[in-house]
Design a protein around this motif. Structure first.
Motif, PDB file in Angstrom:
ATOM      1  N   CYS A  39      73.306  12.082  32.958  1.00  0.00           N
ATOM      2  CA  CYS A  39      74.356  13.278  32.600  1.00  0.00           C
ATOM      3  C   CYS A  39      73.896  14.000  31.379  1.00  0.00           C
ATOM      4  CB  CYS A  39      75.700  12.587  32.446  1.00  0.00           C
ATOM      5  SG  CYS A  39      76.053  11.483  31.037  1.00  0.00           S
ATOM      6  N   VAL A  78      81.138  11.771  29.069  1.00  0.00           N
ATOM      7  CA  VAL A  78      79.956  12.397  29.731  1.00  0.00           C
ATOM      8  C   VAL A  78      79.666  13.583  29.340  1.00  0.00           C
ATOM      9  CG1 VAL A  78      79.950  11.011  31.953  1.00  0.00           C
ATOM     10  CG2 VAL A  78      81.241  13.242  31.794  1.00  0.00           C
ATOM     11  N   PHE A 102      79.294  18.404  35.612  1.00  0.00           N
ATOM     12  CA  PHE A 102      78.490  16.944  35.058  1.00  0.00           C
ATOM     13  C   PHE A 102      77.869  16.472  36.060  1.00  0.00           C
ATOM     14  CE2 PHE A 102      82.453  15.567  36.665  1.00  0.00           C
ATOM     15  CZ  PHE A 102      82.262  14.079  37.258  1.00  0.00           C
ATOM     16  N   ARG A 103      76.816  15.852  35.630  1.00  0.00           N
ATOM     17  CA  ARG A 103      75.811  14.803  36.271  1.00  0.00           C
ATOM     18  C   ARG A 103      76.458  13.584  36.839  1.00  0.00           C
ATOM     19  NH1 ARG A 103      70.686  15.503  39.326  1.00  0.00           N
ATOM     20  NH2 ARG A 103      71.317  13.731  40.808  1.00  0.00           N
TER      21      ARG A 103
END
Length: 123
Positions: free
Chosen positions: A24, A93, A104-105
């Motif tokens: 992230c 994150v 967001f990852r």
């Protein structure tokens, strides 16, 4: 604007998750490199391979850690492309502003959420 957030998400969501390479925080650092031309993760890329190692580097304080590493000014309100730390399911994150949401990852792809930012950086 050198790049568009939507294009970045579409081009990067499929990359396999790997702590210290594609996670992230590094996903957002890659955006900063593409969008603003600087890498806020340059000093710590490749220095961790697990979540525990990442937490040791950040001291468990992602907003404080990123505030020291990110040369962008902090902002009170987010604009498209800005970066931030948000809370998702009890975890802090790194995220990128896209429309009215934060991208967001995740270990599998990218999430989009409406969330209050803990800290925002941008120009």
């Amino acid at each position: 604007m050198a790049a568009r957030v939507g294009d970045y998400i579409r081009q990067s969501w499929h990359r396999p998750w790997s702590w210290g390479e594609v996670d992230c925080t590094l996903w957002v650092a890659d955006w900063c490199l593409l969008y603003w031309g600087f890498d806020p993760a340059a000093r710590w890329r490749g220095r961790y391979a697990t979540e525990a190692e990442m937490r040791r580097i950040t001291g468990g304080d992602l907003p404080g850690f990123l505030a020291r590493e990110c040369p962008l000014p902090q902002r009170a309100a987010a604009r498209e492309g800005d970066v931030a730390v948000i809370a998702v399911a009890g975890h802090e994150v790194a995220a990128i502003r896209h429309g009215e949401k934060w991208a967001f990852r995740k270990p599998r792809g990218v999430g989009l959420v409406r969330a209050e930012a803990i800290q925002i950086w941008g120009r």
